[in-house]
Design a protein around this motif. Structure first.
Motif, PDB file in Angstrom:
ATOM      1  N   LEU A  43       0.833  -1.215   0.000  1.00  0.00           N
ATOM      2  CA  LEU A  43       0.000   0.000   0.000  1.00  0.00           C
ATOM      3  C   LEU A  43       0.856   1.248   0.000  1.00  0.00           C
ATOM      4  N   LYS A  44       2.020   1.167   0.647  1.00  0.00           N
ATOM      5  CA  LYS A  44       2.911   2.329   0.708  1.00  0.00           C
ATOM      6  C   LYS A  44       4.323   1.895   1.049  1.00  0.00           C
ATOM      7  N   ARG A  45       5.283   2.527   0.374  1.00  0.00           N
ATOM      8  CA  ARG A  45       6.691   2.373   0.751  1.00  0.00           C
ATOM      9  C   ARG A  45       7.078   3.584   1.573  1.00  0.00           C
ATOM     10  N   LEU A  46       7.827   3.341   2.641  1.00  0.00           N
ATOM     11  CA  LEU A  46       8.178   4.417   3.575  1.00  0.00           C
ATOM     12  C   LEU A  46       9.634   4.814   3.435  1.00  0.00           C
ATOM     13  N   LYS A  47       9.876   6.110   3.436  1.00  0.00           N
ATOM     14  CA  LYS A  47      11.251   6.594   3.552  1.00  0.00           C
ATOM     15  C   LYS A  47      11.631   6.516   5.027  1.00  0.00           C
ATOM     16  N   PRO A  48      12.938   6.353   5.323  1.00  0.00           N
ATOM     17  CA  PRO A  48      13.338   6.287   6.729  1.00  0.00           C
ATOM     18  C   PRO A  48      12.813   7.504   7.498  1.00  0.00           C
ATOM     19  N   GLY A  49      12.144   7.232   8.609  1.00  0.00           N
ATOM     20  CA  GLY A  49      11.655   8.316   9.463  1.00  0.00           C
ATOM     21  C   GLY A  49      10.428   9.044   8.944  1.00  0.00           C
ATOM     22  N   GLU A  50       9.862   8.569   7.841  1.00  0.00           N
ATOM     23  CA  GLU A  50       8.718   9.292   7.262  1.00  0.00           C
ATOM     24  C   GLU A  50       7.499   9.281   8.178  1.00  0.00           C
ATOM     25  N   MET A  51       7.303   8.159   8.882  1.00  0.00           N
ATOM     26  CA  MET A  51       6.179   8.063   9.822  1.00  0.00           C
ATOM     27  C   MET A  51       6.719   7.681  11.191  1.00  0.00           C
ATOM     28  N   PRO A  52       6.440   8.484  12.215  1.00  0.00           N
ATOM     29  CA  PRO A  52       6.861   8.106  13.569  1.00  0.00           C
ATOM     30  C   PRO A  52       6.212   6.779  13.969  1.00  0.00           C
ATOM     31  N   ALA A  53       6.885   6.027  14.847  1.00  0.00           N
ATOM     32  CA  ALA A  53       6.407   4.690  15.236  1.00  0.00           C
ATOM     33  C   ALA A  53       4.961   4.722  15.723  1.00  0.00           C
ATOM     34  N   GLY A  54       4.608   5.756  16.481  1.00  0.00           N
ATOM     35  CA  GLY A  54       3.250   5.845  17.018  1.00  0.00           C
ATOM     36  C   GLY A  54       2.211   5.949  15.911  1.00  0.00           C
ATOM     37  N   ARG A  55       2.566   6.679  14.865  1.00  0.00           N
ATOM     38  CA  ARG A  55       1.621   6.859  13.749  1.00  0.00           C
ATOM     39  C   ARG A  55       1.471   5.554  12.972  1.00  0.00           C
ATOM     40  N   VAL A  56       2.580   4.828  12.816  1.00  0.00           N
ATOM     41  CA  VAL A  56       2.512   3.510  12.160  1.00  0.00           C
ATOM     42  C   VAL A  56       1.628   2.587  12.988  1.00  0.00           C
ATOM     43  N   ALA A  57       1.841   2.600  14.313  1.00  0.00           N
ATOM     44  CA  ALA A  57       1.059   1.718  15.193  1.00  0.00           C
ATOM     45  C   ALA A  57      -0.429   2.043  15.099  1.00  0.00           C
ATOM     46  N   ARG A  58      -0.760   3.334  15.036  1.00  0.00           N
ATOM     47  CA  ARG A  58      -2.177   3.719  14.935  1.00  0.00           C
ATOM     48  C   ARG A  58      -2.764   3.249  13.609  1.00  0.00           C
ATOM     49  N   TRP A  59      -1.975   3.367  12.532  1.00  0.00           N
ATOM     50  CA  TRP A  59      -2.473   2.906  11.224  1.00  0.00           C
ATOM     51  C   TRP A  59      -2.688   1.394  11.244  1.00  0.00           C
ATOM     52  N   LEU A  60      -1.744   0.679  11.842  1.00  0.00           N
ATOM     53  CA  LEU A  60      -1.876  -0.787  11.925  1.00  0.00           C
ATOM     54  C   LEU A  60      -3.125  -1.163  12.723  1.00  0.00           C
ATOM     55  N   ALA A  61      -3.354  -0.456  13.827  1.00  0.00           N
ATOM     56  CA  ALA A  61      -4.529  -0.755  14.658  1.00  0.00           C
ATOM     57  C   ALA A  61      -5.806  -0.451  13.880  1.00  0.00           C
ATOM     58  N   GLY A  62      -5.798   0.649  13.138  1.00  0.00           N
ATOM     59  CA  GLY A  62      -6.986   1.052  12.380  1.00  0.00           C
ATOM     60  C   GLY A  62      -7.339   0.059  11.280  1.00  0.00           C
ATOM     61  N   GLY A  63      -6.311  -0.591  10.708  1.00  0.00           N
ATOM     62  CA  GLY A  63      -6.557  -1.517   9.596  1.00  0.00           C
ATOM     63  C   GLY A  63      -6.713  -2.963  10.025  1.00  0.00           C
ATOM     64  N   ALA A  64      -6.593  -3.218  11.338  1.00  0.00           N
ATOM     65  CA  ALA A  64      -6.576  -4.607  11.825  1.00  0.00           C
ATOM     66  C   ALA A  64      -7.844  -5.361  11.446  1.00  0.00           C
ATOM     67  N   GLY A  65      -8.971  -4.657  11.386  1.00  0.00           N
ATOM     68  CA  GLY A  65     -10.238  -5.337  11.104  1.00  0.00           C
ATOM     69  C   GLY A  65     -10.544  -5.459   9.623  1.00  0.00           C
ATOM     70  N   PHE A  66      -9.607  -5.051   8.776  1.00  0.00           N
ATOM     71  CA  PHE A  66      -9.886  -5.114   7.334  1.00  0.00           C
ATOM     72  C   PHE A  66     -10.084  -6.557   6.894  1.00  0.00           C
ATOM     73  N   PHE A  67     -11.136  -6.771   6.119  1.00  0.00           N
ATOM     74  CA  PHE A  67     -11.375  -8.112   5.581  1.00  0.00           C
ATOM     75  C   PHE A  67     -12.097  -7.995   4.248  1.00  0.00           C
ATOM     76  N   ALA A  68     -11.676  -8.782   3.276  1.00  0.00           N
ATOM     77  CA  ALA A  68     -12.356  -8.825   1.986  1.00  0.00           C
ATOM     78  C   ALA A  68     -12.295 -10.243   1.444  1.00  0.00           C
ATOM     79  N   GLY A  69     -13.381 -10.650   0.828  1.00  0.00           N
ATOM     80  CA  GLY A  69     -13.370 -11.957   0.199  1.00  0.00           C
ATOM     81  C   GLY A  69     -14.623 -12.737   0.503  1.00  0.00           C
TER      82      GLY A  69
END
Ligand code: 3AM
Length: 179
Positions: free
Chosen positions: A122-148
């Motif tokens: 979905l996205k390639r990250l440059k070093p330091g582009e997203m702080p760890a907390g922001r990555v963690a929030r995105w991961l938590a937000g997408g955890a329930g994603f399901f298709a099929g």
């Protein structure tokens, strides 16, 4: 030419994958038309080798199957470099990957031995582009994603042309799976 094999998501799934990109920094997001599930990356091949590869891929015999898309993830550990949508466990997908990799080897294309890790970038990250907390929030937000279930009836060969802003992927060939 730079070639890879992938499964193309249906349009409605692309829409949902793009929705997962909401809230991410805008650089190096995979564009709607570029979203794919890689089966194998073949690297830079000359025309003759590419023809051999195409012939070998045409000989792949593998059954059709359905896939689910499940959750999101990051590669790169503490320094994430790639964010992806996950793929539900699928022996048929691994089987197809093995067949494709073997066909490539038969055509004289060197294939890495590393384990296949199915994902939709979905996205390639440059070093330091997203702080760890922001990555963690995105991961938590997408955890329930399901298709099929998403039917997989073919796989495709793409040429990748690297651009300054984004790569361009052109479909070169399509190979049907067995009903
Ligand atoms: O978006 P994904 O990760 O599925 O990562 C590249 C992309 O797959 C991968 O091939 C797909 C089309 O570019 N790729 C590019 N260069 C690669 C390399 N040197 C590579 N995979 C392995 N080795």
């Amino acid at each position: 030419m730079r070639l890879f094999a992938a499964i193309a998501p249906p349009d409605k799934l692309r829409d949902r994958l793009v929705a997962l990109q909401a809230g991410l920094p805008s650089g190096r997001l995979t564009a709607w038309e570029n979203l794919h599930l890689s089966l194998a990356f073949f690297g830079e091949l000359d025309g003759a080798r590419a023809e051999d590869l195409h012939a070998a891929l045409g000989g792949v015999r593998a059954p059709e199957f359905d896939l689910t898309f499940d959750g999101v993830g990051a590669f790169g550990g503490a320094r994430p470099r790639l964010l992806y949508a996950g793929v539900g466990a699928s022996p048929a997908l691994f089987h197809l990957h093995d067949r494709v990799a073997q066909a490539a080897r038969d055509a004289g294309v060197a294939m890495p031995a590393e384990r296949y890790a199915p994902h939709v970038t979905l996205k390639r990250l440059k070093p330091g582009e997203m702080p760890a907390g922001r990555v963690a929030r995105w991961l938590a937000g997408g955890a329930g994603f399901f298709a099929g279930p998403v039917p997989v009836r073919d796989f495709r060969l793409y040429r990748s042309t690297l651009g300054r802003v984004a790569p361009v992927y052109d479909e070169v060939a399509r190979y049907g799976l067995a009903a």
